[in-house]
Design an enzyme around this catalytic site. Structure first.
Site, PDB file in Angstrom:
ATOM      1  N   HIS A  49       0.916  -1.172  -0.077  1.00  0.00           N
ATOM      2  CA  HIS A  49       0.146   0.026   0.092  1.00  0.00           C
ATOM      3  C   HIS A  49       0.808   1.250   0.091  1.00  0.00           C
ATOM      4  O   HIS A  49       2.219   1.406   0.169  1.00  0.00           O
ATOM      5  CB  HIS A  49      -0.945   0.090   1.301  1.00  0.00           C
ATOM      6  CG  HIS A  49      -0.301  -0.190   2.574  1.00  0.00           C
ATOM      7  ND1 HIS A  49      -0.011  -1.270   3.433  1.00  0.00           N
ATOM      8  CD2 HIS A  49       0.437   0.879   3.181  1.00  0.00           C
ATOM      9  CE1 HIS A  49       0.553  -1.079   4.413  1.00  0.00           C
ATOM     10  NE2 HIS A  49       1.049   0.349   4.239  1.00  0.00           N
TER      11      HIS A  49
HETATM   12  C1  T46 Z   1       3.096   0.634   6.752  1.00  0.00           C
HETATM   13  C2  T46 Z   1       3.995  -0.440   6.991  1.00  0.00           C
HETATM   14  C3  T46 Z   1       5.354  -0.109   7.124  1.00  0.00           C
HETATM   15  C4  T46 Z   1      -3.702  -1.072  14.103  1.00  0.00           C
HETATM   16  O1  T46 Z   1      -4.614  -1.323  14.529  1.00  0.00           O
HETATM   17  N1  T46 Z   1      -2.894   0.001  14.286  1.00  0.00           N
HETATM   18  C5  T46 Z   1      -1.617   0.473  13.727  1.00  0.00           C
HETATM   19  O2  T46 Z   1      -1.000   1.719  13.888  1.00  0.00           O
HETATM   20  C6  T46 Z   1      -1.184  -0.230  12.573  1.00  0.00           C
HETATM   21  C7  T46 Z   1       0.313  -0.030  11.670  1.00  0.00           C
HETATM   22  C8  T46 Z   1      -2.068  -1.616  12.334  1.00  0.00           C
HETATM   23  N2  T46 Z   1      -3.193  -1.819  13.034  1.00  0.00           N
HETATM   24  C9  T46 Z   1      -3.945  -3.039  12.600  1.00  0.00           C
HETATM   25  C10 T46 Z   1      -4.586  -3.156  11.286  1.00  0.00           C
HETATM   26  C11 T46 Z   1      -4.354  -4.333  10.950  1.00  0.00           C
HETATM   27  O3  T46 Z   1      -5.435  -5.070  11.375  1.00  0.00           O
HETATM   28  O4  T46 Z   1      -2.879  -4.202  12.585  1.00  0.00           O
HETATM   29  C12 T46 Z   1      -3.132  -4.963  11.719  1.00  0.00           C
HETATM   30  C13 T46 Z   1      -1.920  -5.151  10.639  1.00  0.00           C
HETATM   31  O5  T46 Z   1      -1.717  -3.867   9.980  1.00  0.00           O
HETATM   32  P1  T46 Z   1      -1.240  -3.784   8.496  1.00  0.00           P
HETATM   33  O6  T46 Z   1      -1.812  -4.994   7.570  1.00  0.00           O
HETATM   34  O7  T46 Z   1      -1.638  -2.625   7.962  1.00  0.00           O
HETATM   35  O8  T46 Z   1       0.241  -3.976   8.326  1.00  0.00           O
HETATM   36  P2  T46 Z   1       1.271  -3.882   7.241  1.00  0.00           P
HETATM   37  O9  T46 Z   1       2.544  -4.574   7.798  1.00  0.00           O
HETATM   38  O10 T46 Z   1       0.719  -4.419   6.091  1.00  0.00           O
HETATM   39  O11 T46 Z   1       1.644  -2.283   7.217  1.00  0.00           O
HETATM   40  C14 T46 Z   1       2.065  -1.776   8.190  1.00  0.00           C
HETATM   41  C15 T46 Z   1       1.313  -0.390   8.495  1.00  0.00           C
HETATM   42  O12 T46 Z   1      -0.064  -0.599   8.572  1.00  0.00           O
HETATM   43  C16 T46 Z   1       1.702   0.660   7.153  1.00  0.00           C
HETATM   44  O13 T46 Z   1       1.069   2.044   7.674  1.00  0.00           O
HETATM   45  O14 T46 Z   1       3.374   1.685   6.146  1.00  0.00           O
HETATM   46  O15 T46 Z   1       3.524  -1.258   8.083  1.00  0.00           O
END
Ligand code: T46
Length: 139
Positions: A49
């Site tokens: 993303h």
């Molecule tokens: C990014 C990369 C480097 C939360 O509730 N709060 C938070 O601050 C974050 C980051 C995530 N979440 C929840 C949302 C999802 O249910 O944690 C779960 C995993 O998050 P996500 O699938 O978005 O994780 P990544 O590793 O794909 O991405 C993350 C960050 O979301 C993003 O902003 O830049 O790490």
């Protein structure tokens, strides 16, 4: 595309190393959120993303991983292998994280609180948002 990598100053002595990060001094934005990922399963790719406004610095404080940065025109792979190195990820940048070592702890300093509305998860929409693709799909 210029990758902005930070090398932080460790305060080392006979006890070991310590790194201190202060907003504006070491980090180019106000830090509104900190999160980290660990126990990443083998072969996992995360991210996929971009963000509309969010700026972040990624630091592999333990172990290693790779970060692919894509501004819509160019891609660069940044290895994060040392706890004193960080990579700046601006808004409008597609990112993917992969090749996590089993002991990797990826720490992220973020300029804004969590906001799902700030995510662009569709790659074509991302390309349009950075002007790398026209509305009709033209490059
Ligand atoms: C990014 C990369 C480097 C939360 O509730 N709060 C938070 O601050 C974050 C980051 C995530 N979440 C929840 C949302 C999802 O249910 O944690 C779960 C995993 O998050 P996500 O699938 O978005 O994780 P990544 O590793 O794909 O991405 C993350 C960050 O979301 C993003 O902003 O830049 O790490």
């Amino acid at each position: 595309m210029q990758v902005v990598k930070y090398v932080f100053q460790p305060h080392g002595d006979e006890r070991g190393q310590l790194i201190a990060l202060e907003e504006h001094a070491d980090i180019p934005f106000e830090i509104k959120r900190v999160y980290y990922m660990y126990d990443t399963a083998e072969g996992v790719h995360r991210g996929f993303h971009a963000h509309k406004e969010l700026e972040q610095i990624l630091i592999s404080v333990h172990g290693s991983c790779k970060v692919l940065l894509d501004n819509g025109r160019e891609k660069k792979v940044v290895p994060l292998e040392r706890p004193y190195e960080g990579v700046y990820v601006s808004s409008g940048m597609w990112r993917e994280m992969y090749d996590f070592s089993p002991d990797a702890v990826l720490l992220v300093l973020a300029s804004e609180p969590y906001d799902e509305a700030d995510y662009i998860r569709d790659y074509d929409e991302f390309l349009r948002s950075v002007g790398a693709k026209g509305e009709d799909g033209d490059e």
